[in-house]
Design a protein around this motif. Structure first.
Motif, PDB file in Angstrom:
ATOM      1  N   LEU A 130       0.861  -1.184   0.000  1.00 18.99           N
ATOM      2  CA  LEU A 130       0.000   0.000   0.000  1.00 18.99           C
ATOM      3  C   LEU A 130       0.899   1.236   0.000  1.00 18.99           C
ATOM      4  CD1 LEU A 130      -2.975   1.019   0.263  1.00 18.99           C
ATOM      5  CD2 LEU A 130      -2.549   1.151   2.731  1.00 18.99           C
ATOM      6  N   PRO A 131       1.021   1.955  -1.133  1.00 13.10           N
ATOM      7  CA  PRO A 131       1.881   3.134  -1.188  1.00 13.10           C
ATOM      8  C   PRO A 131       1.170   4.363  -0.625  1.00 13.10           C
ATOM      9  CG  PRO A 131       0.921   2.737  -3.338  1.00 13.10           C
ATOM     10  CD  PRO A 131       0.398   1.648  -2.441  1.00 13.10           C
ATOM     11  N   CYS A 132       1.827   5.029   0.305  1.00 15.30           N
ATOM     12  CA  CYS A 132       1.269   6.238   0.924  1.00 15.30           C
ATOM     13  C   CYS A 132       2.233   7.394   0.657  1.00 15.30           C
ATOM     14  CB  CYS A 132       1.065   6.033   2.426  1.00 15.30           C
ATOM     15  SG  CYS A 132      -0.113   4.728   2.824  1.00 15.30           S
ATOM     16  N   TYR A 133       1.773   8.394  -0.093  1.00 15.19           N
ATOM     17  CA  TYR A 133       2.646   9.454  -0.583  1.00 15.19           C
ATOM     18  C   TYR A 133       2.567  10.704   0.290  1.00 15.19           C
ATOM     19  CZ  TYR A 133       1.945   6.460  -4.666  1.00 15.19           C
ATOM     20  OH  TYR A 133       1.838   5.385  -5.505  1.00 15.19           O
ATOM     21  N   TRP A 134       3.725  11.336   0.524  1.00 13.87           N
ATOM     22  CA  TRP A 134       3.738  12.644   1.179  1.00 13.87           C
ATOM     23  C   TRP A 134       3.794  13.739   0.118  1.00 13.87           C
ATOM     24  CZ3 TRP A 134       8.195  15.373   4.217  1.00 13.87           C
ATOM     25  CH2 TRP A 134       7.677  16.517   4.851  1.00 13.87           C
ATOM     26  N   TYR A 135       4.798  13.669  -0.773  1.00 17.89           N
ATOM     27  CA  TYR A 135       4.883  14.678  -1.824  1.00 17.89           C
ATOM     28  C   TYR A 135       5.489  14.074  -3.080  1.00 17.89           C
ATOM     29  CZ  TYR A 135       9.916  15.213  -0.784  1.00 17.89           C
ATOM     30  OH  TYR A 135      11.259  14.986  -0.603  1.00 17.89           O
ATOM     31  N   ALA A 136       5.228  14.725  -4.184  1.00 22.36           N
ATOM     32  CA  ALA A 136       5.898  14.480  -5.458  1.00 22.36           C
ATOM     33  C   ALA A 136       5.955  15.816  -6.166  1.00 22.36           C
ATOM     34  CB  ALA A 136       5.141  13.461  -6.303  1.00 22.36           C
ATOM     35  N   SER A 137       7.160  16.246  -6.517  1.00 19.89           N
ATOM     36  CA  SER A 137       7.286  17.579  -7.087  1.00 19.89           C
ATOM     37  C   SER A 137       8.575  17.675  -7.888  1.00 19.89           C
ATOM     38  CB  SER A 137       7.294  18.622  -5.963  1.00 19.89           C
ATOM     39  OG  SER A 137       7.327  19.935  -6.482  1.00 19.89           O
ATOM     40  N   GLU A 146      -0.238  22.951   0.674  1.00 13.71           N
ATOM     41  CA  GLU A 146      -1.120  21.804   0.568  1.00 13.71           C
ATOM     42  C   GLU A 146      -1.017  21.146  -0.801  1.00 13.71           C
ATOM     43  OE1 GLU A 146      -5.017  23.250   1.575  1.00 13.71           O
ATOM     44  OE2 GLU A 146      -4.620  23.057   3.728  1.00 13.71           O
ATOM     45  N   ARG A 147      -1.689  20.009  -0.926  1.00 17.79           N
ATOM     46  CA  ARG A 147      -1.741  19.265  -2.183  1.00 17.79           C
ATOM     47  C   ARG A 147      -0.332  19.079  -2.746  1.00 17.79           C
ATOM     48  NH1 ARG A 147      -7.159  18.972  -3.498  1.00 17.79           N
ATOM     49  NH2 ARG A 147      -8.468  20.544  -2.466  1.00 17.79           N
ATOM     50  N   LYS A 148       0.442  18.298  -2.037  1.00 18.73           N
ATOM     51  CA  LYS A 148       1.860  18.153  -2.346  1.00 18.73           C
ATOM     52  C   LYS A 148       2.155  17.162  -3.471  1.00 18.73           C
ATOM     53  CE  LYS A 148       3.211  19.178   2.441  1.00 18.73           C
ATOM     54  NZ  LYS A 148       3.824  20.486   2.185  1.00 18.73           N
ATOM     55  N   MET A 149       1.146  16.440  -3.940  1.00 14.50           N
ATOM     56  CA  MET A 149       1.354  15.534  -5.063  1.00 14.50           C
ATOM     57  C   MET A 149       1.199  16.328  -6.353  1.00 14.50           C
ATOM     58  SD  MET A 149       2.153  12.750  -3.653  1.00 14.50           S
ATOM     59  CE  MET A 149       2.145  11.707  -5.098  1.00 14.50           C
ATOM     60  N   PHE A 158      -3.849  15.696  -2.693  1.00 16.86           N
ATOM     61  CA  PHE A 158      -3.313  15.288  -1.403  1.00 16.86           C
ATOM     62  C   PHE A 158      -2.792  13.853  -1.480  1.00 16.86           C
ATOM     63  CE2 PHE A 158      -6.335  18.600  -0.105  1.00 16.86           C
ATOM     64  CZ  PHE A 158      -5.524  19.370   0.719  1.00 16.86           C
ATOM     65  N   GLY A 159      -1.673  13.606  -0.807  1.00 13.39           N
ATOM     66  CA  GLY A 159      -1.188  12.250  -0.636  1.00 13.39           C
ATOM     67  C   GLY A 159      -1.808  11.618   0.605  1.00 13.39           C
ATOM     68  N   THR A 160      -1.367  10.417   0.934  1.00 16.62           N
ATOM     69  CA  THR A 160      -1.922   9.687   2.083  1.00 16.62           C
ATOM     70  C   THR A 160      -0.834   9.288   3.068  1.00 16.62           C
ATOM     71  OG1 THR A 160      -1.800   7.660   0.763  1.00 16.62           O
ATOM     72  CG2 THR A 160      -3.906   8.816   0.805  1.00 16.62           C
ATOM     73  N   PHE A 161       0.255  10.043   3.094  1.00 20.56           N
ATOM     74  CA  PHE A 161       1.422   9.695   3.903  1.00 20.56           C
ATOM     75  C   PHE A 161       1.085   9.533   5.379  1.00 20.56           C
ATOM     76  CE2 PHE A 161       5.490  10.903   6.018  1.00 20.56           C
ATOM     77  CZ  PHE A 161       6.327   9.984   5.429  1.00 20.56           C
ATOM     78  N   HIS A 162       0.206  10.382   5.892  1.00 22.92           N
ATOM     79  CA  HIS A 162      -0.122  10.372   7.314  1.00 22.92           C
ATOM     80  C   HIS A 162      -1.422   9.642   7.639  1.00 22.92           C
ATOM     81  CE1 HIS A 162       2.282  14.136   6.631  1.00 22.92           C
ATOM     82  NE2 HIS A 162       2.971  13.595   7.599  1.00 22.92           N
ATOM     83  N   ASP A 163      -2.119   9.174   6.633  1.00 22.15           N
ATOM     84  CA  ASP A 163      -3.477   8.695   6.858  1.00 22.15           C
ATOM     85  C   ASP A 163      -3.551   7.351   7.586  1.00 22.15           C
ATOM     86  OD1 ASP A 163      -4.161  10.962   5.545  1.00 22.15           O
ATOM     87  OD2 ASP A 163      -5.092   9.992   3.828  1.00 22.15           O
TER      88      ASP A 163
END
Length: 209
Positions: A130-137, A146-149, A158-163
């Motif tokens: 299950l990949p959980c992303y914080w940012y991609a830039s 906000e909205r770091k993807m 939004f990513g799901t890094f903290h979810d």
């Protein structure tokens, strides 16, 4: 120490090492585009999407994703925490910082994987990643705000890094009284550090990049 207990401890150590190798093999085979080696790291009946199962379907999905979006990738692994459910099942968290050549931009990403592992016929496999992303830039555009993807040609999201972990939202929602010492919860039981952090939360819905 009884022989059975000793053998169980040895099996645990060997399993930890094999699972760690599994994560490393995942990154190398993906970056080198050896898709047969890649999909063979997963259980033969791996679920792909809602309705498909099997390594052939996984290979087709990975092939399409890589050809359509990335000229090249490099996945750099960080800490890897592994906990056993029983002798043949385990869960883990792996940090990964990745680089992607995608069209005119060089996109860096910070993420973590929540993994489910299963030992089948004496070998460990991914049952799920299950990949959980914080940012991609883009490398030259820090993902502040906000909205770091932020992929080229797409609206930021939004990513799901903290979810996976309620502690993130709780930390920001509850500011402690500086005049009182905070309470400290009991330490998590052995083999339950990750499950304690998750506190029975549901897995987040991951947006396909």
């Amino acid at each position: 120490m009884e022989q059975s207990a000793l053998l169980a401890r040895i099996d645990r150590l060997e399993s930890i090492e094999e699972i760690r190798q599994l994560a490393g093999k995942y990154s190398l085979s993906l970056d080198m585009r050896d898709l047969d080696a890649h999909v063979n790291l997963f259980a033969a009946d791996i679920r792909v999407g809602r309705e498909k199962t099997g390594r052939a379907h996984l290979k087709a999905w990975v092939d399409s994703t890589l050809r359509d979006q990335f000229s090249g990738t490099s996945h750099h692994l960080g800490q890897h925490i592994i906990e056993f459910v029983d002798a043949d099942h385990a869960v883990g968290v792996v940090y990964s910082k990745n680089e992607h050549e995608t069209g005119p931009e060089w996109v860096t990403m910070q993420m973590l994987y929540w993994d489910d592992y299963e030992r089948i016929d004496g070998r460990w496999y991914f049952r799920r990643r299950l990949p959980c992303y914080w940012y991609a830039s883009d490398l030259n555009k820090p993902p502040i705000g906000e909205r770091k993807m932020r992929w080229p040609g797409r609206e930021p999201y939004f990513g799901t890094f903290h979810d996976l972990f309620p502690s993130w939202a709780e930390f920001w929602a509850n500011r402690p009284d500086k005049d009182c010492l905070p309470q400290v919860a009991p330490a998590a039981p052995l083999e339950q550090f990750l499950t304690t952090l998750r506190r029975s939360t549901q897995a987040p819905k991951i947006r396909v990049r």
